[in-house]
Design a protein around this motif. Structure first.
Motif, PDB file in Angstrom:
ATOM      1  N   GLU A  47      -8.798  10.175  12.354  1.00 43.68           N
ATOM      2  CA  GLU A  47      -8.652  11.561  11.880  1.00 43.68           C
ATOM      3  C   GLU A  47      -7.427  11.720  10.975  1.00 43.68           C
ATOM      4  OE1 GLU A  47      -9.456  10.762  14.920  1.00 43.68           O
ATOM      5  OE2 GLU A  47     -11.172  11.970  15.575  1.00 43.68           O
ATOM      6  N   TRP A  48      -6.376  10.965  11.277  1.00 44.69           N
ATOM      7  CA  TRP A  48      -5.153  11.022  10.467  1.00 44.69           C
ATOM      8  C   TRP A  48      -5.449  10.565   9.036  1.00 44.69           C
ATOM      9  CZ3 TRP A  48      -0.069   8.035  12.102  1.00 44.69           C
ATOM     10  CH2 TRP A  48       1.032   8.636  11.494  1.00 44.69           C
ATOM     11  N   ALA A  49      -6.091   9.423   8.922  1.00 46.13           N
ATOM     12  CA  ALA A  49      -6.449   8.921   7.597  1.00 46.13           C
ATOM     13  C   ALA A  49      -7.410   9.871   6.885  1.00 46.13           C
ATOM     14  CB  ALA A  49      -7.076   7.526   7.713  1.00 46.13           C
ATOM     15  N   GLY A  50      -8.358  10.426   7.643  1.00 46.64           N
ATOM     16  CA  GLY A  50      -9.323  11.350   7.047  1.00 46.64           C
ATOM     17  C   GLY A  50      -8.673  12.624   6.547  1.00 46.64           C
ATOM     18  N   VAL A 209      14.066   4.716   5.247  1.00 43.41           N
ATOM     19  CA  VAL A 209      12.769   4.169   5.654  1.00 43.41           C
ATOM     20  C   VAL A 209      12.054   5.206   6.520  1.00 43.41           C
ATOM     21  CG1 VAL A 209      11.586   2.306   6.866  1.00 43.41           C
ATOM     22  CG2 VAL A 209      13.713   1.840   5.613  1.00 43.41           C
ATOM     23  N   PRO A 210      10.820   5.575   6.147  1.00 45.60           N
ATOM     24  CA  PRO A 210      10.128   6.613   6.918  1.00 45.60           C
ATOM     25  C   PRO A 210       9.383   6.069   8.134  1.00 45.60           C
ATOM     26  CG  PRO A 210       8.849   6.085   4.968  1.00 45.60           C
ATOM     27  CD  PRO A 210      10.090   5.237   4.916  1.00 45.60           C
ATOM     28  N   TYR A 211       9.429   6.844   9.198  1.00 46.32           N
ATOM     29  CA  TYR A 211       8.602   6.626  10.376  1.00 46.32           C
ATOM     30  C   TYR A 211       7.714   7.864  10.514  1.00 46.32           C
ATOM     31  CZ  TYR A 211      11.574   2.719  11.872  1.00 46.32           C
ATOM     32  OH  TYR A 211      12.256   1.523  11.962  1.00 46.32           O
ATOM     33  N   ASP A 212       6.407   7.663  10.439  1.00 50.25           N
ATOM     34  CA  ASP A 212       5.480   8.787  10.471  1.00 50.25           C
ATOM     35  C   ASP A 212       4.946   9.020  11.872  1.00 50.25           C
ATOM     36  OD1 ASP A 212       5.876   9.081   7.804  1.00 50.25           O
ATOM     37  OD2 ASP A 212       3.889   8.392   7.180  1.00 50.25           O
ATOM     38  N   VAL A 213       4.945  10.281  12.282  1.00 51.65           N
ATOM     39  CA  VAL A 213       4.426  10.691  13.586  1.00 51.65           C
ATOM     40  C   VAL A 213       3.236  11.613  13.345  1.00 51.65           C
ATOM     41  CG1 VAL A 213       4.943  11.901  15.744  1.00 51.65           C
ATOM     42  CG2 VAL A 213       6.726  10.527  14.611  1.00 51.65           C
ATOM     43  N   PRO A 214       2.064  11.310  13.920  1.00 55.82           N
ATOM     44  CA  PRO A 214       0.913  12.189  13.716  1.00 55.82           C
ATOM     45  C   PRO A 214       1.056  13.487  14.501  1.00 55.82           C
ATOM     46  CG  PRO A 214       0.352  10.435  15.263  1.00 55.82           C
ATOM     47  CD  PRO A 214       1.750  10.146  14.772  1.00 55.82           C
ATOM     48  N   GLY A 219      -8.407  20.658  18.479  1.00 56.45           N
ATOM     49  CA  GLY A 219      -9.750  20.330  18.012  1.00 56.45           C
ATOM     50  C   GLY A 219      -9.779  19.028  17.244  1.00 56.45           C
ATOM     51  N   SER A 220      -8.595  18.508  16.863  1.00 56.29           N
ATOM     52  CA  SER A 220      -8.359  17.165  16.305  1.00 56.29           C
ATOM     53  C   SER A 220      -8.946  16.894  14.929  1.00 56.29           C
ATOM     54  CB  SER A 220      -8.848  16.082  17.283  1.00 56.29           C
ATOM     55  OG  SER A 220     -10.254  15.931  17.221  1.00 56.29           O
ATOM     56  N   ALA A 221      -9.573  17.874  14.272  1.00 61.85           N
ATOM     57  CA  ALA A 221     -10.099  17.607  12.935  1.00 61.85           C
ATOM     58  C   ALA A 221      -8.971  17.387  11.934  1.00 61.85           C
ATOM     59  CB  ALA A 221     -10.990  18.765  12.481  1.00 61.85           C
ATOM     60  N   HIS A 222      -7.813  17.988  12.194  1.00 59.99           N
ATOM     61  CA  HIS A 222      -6.661  17.853  11.303  1.00 59.99           C
ATOM     62  C   HIS A 222      -5.524  17.132  12.016  1.00 59.99           C
ATOM     63  CE1 HIS A 222      -7.698  20.419   7.780  1.00 59.99           C
ATOM     64  NE2 HIS A 222      -8.592  20.852   8.643  1.00 59.99           N
ATOM     65  N   VAL A 223      -4.977  16.123  11.369  1.00 58.39           N
ATOM     66  CA  VAL A 223      -3.795  15.428  11.860  1.00 58.39           C
ATOM     67  C   VAL A 223      -2.804  15.370  10.710  1.00 58.39           C
ATOM     68  CG1 VAL A 223      -2.858  13.342  12.892  1.00 58.39           C
ATOM     69  CG2 VAL A 223      -5.190  14.057  13.467  1.00 58.39           C
TER      70      VAL A 223
END
Length: 819
Positions: A47-50, A209-214, A219-223
């Motif tokens: 979902e994150w990539a989407g 340096v970035p560290y990404d947190v989802p 409803g999880s459609a958006h991350v």
């Protein structure tokens, strides 16, 4: 696997073996947490990539929320809730012999924030994702949080908070997205191809340096993404040769180890002690590090759209959360002019249509100022740009207001040897918002009155909000379940529908359930207090809670002085039947804030006296819960009967604790300050307990005088008695130096926050609380009214107002929603 319990347990056992080489029987609670967190993080990935792909494909405008704090708390419970897999995980773990709540306890609170500012940022990220907005956080990945608070002999002791000691299962290091940030050096000016070129030479470069947190939406459609920056060395040790212009000793040279330690310190501690020069310098470094790294990342993403940078305001909104990230403004100017070839006017037009600013304070000492020489030496090119902004702004003021040098001095960005960050934020942004209606009005009429006169269209109000799914569904699942059974589940995505609960305010069965749930939460908190503090509290007593940052204007002192007064009343006439009370405090004091630490010491002195007096058994208890955090708040807030929101009127910008307690059915004892004003308008005076000076009265005292604390002391024997307790041997004091300091702050320094002036009203109000609590039916009905109107203060509602009024963004549909 997360939608089939049998499959979940099978896969989970396999993963324990393959990842850790352990069977379920051998696994520890921490093992279970690590594997569960990793599996959920991998599940989120699709979902994150989407979501990211949808934002690129739709080319929608995106918001980047810059904040020095993101007080996200623990993420496991919130993620399984928002993903809709809570029941599967809970039942699956139970099948494996584990309790989900026990596993949640293994996760450390992320050390990324301190108080309301950081919690607001976290709530906003939750709502942005849940509502489908393209909105991301930009912060610093602190190695250590503010501090771990320990109480030793009544004194606050600060220990390191190594929250990353075991890693963070939610983050992804993005080495390929790193950027370079530069400090020190000198600016050389030259002419190339007919234009003036500014080049910084001899500077010290570091990697961000970035560290990404989802950030998982409900409803999880958006991350969405919280991008946290870590500072790392960018230099080759063999070529290190930095000179004395960097403020380093050793005849103009310093070693790679010195450089490396200096770099790491930038992302090491949240809010380093800035009482000395080195601490101030480090905080300024942190702020520029965040702004420069974050902006470079934002502009790189925008650049992939293939649009000219004049289109930046149409596709990007950069929001600065308080003054800490204000250097976004000159840094964006620097990049546009020095790297993109813009002229000044063109760059200024783009910048002032891209950046918006939230002000969070009316306290003059909290409106940041930096010494000119510090900014000029650390950030030479950025300082040149700030200087030019100030020159042009002051020139415009003199044109518009000839001869008003006094006005120019009041409004200048640089004045009296200081760079005024709040002024820079207002001048360089297109929107300035306060965080409660009263706060915004005071900004316009007092703190920033001349700026409001000049830019009235920029000022607007956006009252704060809270993530109702975390603070009700996750923190108080039984209450959330009762609400769903009573009015359906629509309120989860439309929190204003909580208002439908009003029809139950006189329903005896519903009110009985409200009381039962509250008592269950009090029992759980009582168990926690007994386990952690060794103090037994009566769950049938009234739980009176003040949980918030320790500051003089928040007036924990008023609360504890009143407890001292109650103690005397009970000792003077033990035969009088009084309502049993448990007073609960939770608060951290800034390490260098001596008065706040003195108040913590006083609370503990009172606690020791009261709790060790057998005559107070069944009547009065005092508890201080150390190391206040989001996860501790989730235990305290559902158990509270009374919420103390007693700041000096006109000093609290908004408050969000007031909303969290309200949402969980606590009744507010408060002043008409911050968002209390709007809570009062929603629920009426009959459903809360108001007292104290109004903001206009406080302002009148500050502007015209007329308040004499010693006169109040001399005419009220109750106040005399508790203040004398501070400096004379008695039940609470044994010539404690800290208590003498409190005494002096109230009488010798004329009680800056009107603690004594409001004492009588506060005591009378608490007597009214006692009477009201005796009527269980009416008290529960008032609780229901509070819960019913709390949906108005959801961060979903607040973020929608930001989106439509300030950022001009709309929800984006992802492939998962379309399917």
């Amino acid at each position: 696997m997360f939608y089939d319990m049998e499959l979940f347990t099978t896969v989970f056992k396999e993963q324990l073996v393959s990842r850790l080489g352990k069977n379920v029987e051998e696994a520890t609670a921490d093992d279970i947490y690590r594997v569960l967190g990793s599996l959920i993080r991998e599940h989120i990935g699709r979902e994150w990539a989407g979501t990211n792909q949808a934002y690129k494909t739709n080319r929608e405008k995106q918001v980047y929320y810059f904040s020095m704090e993101f007080l996200v708390g623990r993420m496991l419970g919130n993620n399984v809730l928002n993903l809709g897999v809570y029941d599967t995980v809970r039942k699956g773990l139970k099948e494996l012999g584990w309790d989900l709540e026990t596993i949640e306890e293994q996760e450390p609170d992320a050390g990324l924030g301190n108080g309301g500012l950081g919690r607001l940022a976290a709530c906003f990220l939750d709502s942005l994702a849940s509502l489908g907005f393209a909105g991301h956080g930009c912060g610093i990945r602190y190695k250590y949080g503010l501090f771990e608070q320990k109480i030793v002999d009544g004194h606050q002791v600060e220990l390191p908070d190594p929250w990353l000691q075991k890693g963070n299962v939610w983050e992804e290091r993005r080495e390929d997205k790193r950027v370079e940030v530069s400090f020190w050096g000198r600016v050389e000016v030259s002419e190339k191809n007919g234009r003036t070129v500014f080049e910084t030479v001899g500077d010290e470069k570091i990697w961000a340096v970035p560290y990404d947190v989802p950030i998982v939406g409900y409803g999880s459609a958006h991350v969405n993404t919280l991008r946290l920056w870590s500072a790392e060395s960018a230099a080759d040790p063999a070529k290190m040769r930095f000179g004395a212009q960097n403020g380093q000793p050793n005849n103009g040279y310093y070693t790679f180890l010195d450089y490396n330690r200096s770099v790491e310190s930038i992302s090491e501690f949240l809010y380093p002690d800035d009482s000395g020069y080195e601490g101030k310098l480090l905080r300024l470094k942190q702020q520029y590090f965040l702004c420069s790294a974050g902006l470079q990342s934002v502009l790189r993403t925008f650049g992939k759209l293939g649009l000219p940078f004049t289109e930046l305001p149409r596709k990007v909104a950069v929001h600065i959360n308080d003054t800490h990230p204000t250097l976004v403004i000159p840094e964006l100017m620097r990049i546009l002019i020095d790297e993109k070839g813009f002229g000044w006017d063109e760059a200024w037009d783009v910048t002032t249509r891209t950046v918006s600013y939230t002000n969070h304070t009316l306290m003059s000492e909290a409106l940041e100022k930096w010494p000119i020489h510090m900014v000029r030496e650390l950030l030479p090119r950025v300082y040149m740009i700030i200087e030019e902004i100030n020159k042009r702004f002051c020139g415009m003021l003199l044109e518009r207001f000839p001869g008003r040098q006094d006005l120019v001095s009041r409004m200048a960005v640089i004045e009296s040897g200081q760079v005024k960050m709040a002024h820079l934020a207002v001048v360089g942004s297109y929107s300035v918002n306060g965080v409660a209606r009263l706060h915004t009005e005071l900004l316009k009429t007092d703190v920033m009155q001349p700026f409001y006169g000049l830019f009235p269209e920029r000022f607007n109000n956006k009252t704060n909000g809270i993530a109702h799914r975390r603070w009700l569904m996750h923190a108080n699942p039984e209450l959330a379940g009762l609400i769903c059974d009573s009015i359906g589940t629509g309120w989860i995505e439309h929190p204003d529908r909580l208002q439908e609960l009003e029809r139950f305010q006189n329903d005896p069965l519903f009110l009985e359930e409200i009381g039962r749930i509250k008592r269950g939460n009090k029992l759980r908190l009582a168990d926690y207090i007994r386990e952690k503090q060794g103090v037994s509290v009566d769950p049938d007593s009234l739980f009176d809670v003040q949980a918030k940052r320790l500051h003089a204007y928040k007036r924990q002192l008023l609360n504890v002085l009143h407890i001292m007064h109650l103690y005397h009343l009970m000792k003077d006439d033990p035969s009088v039947d009084r309502l049993p009370r448990t007073f609960i405090f939770a608060a951290k004091a800034a390490p260098a804030y001596f008065l706040a630490k003195c108040i913590i010491k006083l609370i503990h002195a009172v606690m020791d006296t009261v709790n060790n007096d057998p005559r107070m058994e069944g009547k009065l208890k005092v508890v201080f819960l150390e190391n206040y955090s989001v996860s501790l708040a989730e235990k305290i807030i559902p158990a509270a009967n009374v919420s103390e929101q007693i700041s000096t009127a006109g000093k609290e910008a908004s408050g969000t604790g007031n909303m969290k307690f309200m949402m969980n059915g606590a009744l507010t004892v408060g002043t008409l300050d911050g968002a209390n004003v709007e809570i009062h308008e929603r629920i009426g005076a009959e459903n809360m307990f108001l007292f104290g000076l109004r903001s206009e009265e406080v302002l009148d005292y500050y502007n015209h005088g007329g308040y004499l604390a010693r006169e109040v002391y001399e005419r009220d024997p109750r106040i005399q008695r508790v203040l004398d307790d501070l400096v004379h041997p008695g039940p609470f004091s044994r010539h404690d130096r800290e208590f003498e300091f409190i005494y002096q702050s109230l009488l010798d320094h004329n009680d800056e926050f009107f603690v004594l002036r409001d004492f009588a009203g506060y005591a009378d109000t608490h007597a009214a609380v006692d009477r009201a609590y005796l009527n269980a039916h009416d008290w529960a009905a008032k609780s229901v009214v509070n819960i019913a109107h709390s949906g108005h203060f959801s961060s979903d509602c607040t973020v929608k107002r930001y989106a439509s009024d300030i950022w001009k963004i709309r929800p984006v549909r992802t492939a998962f929603e379309i399917k």
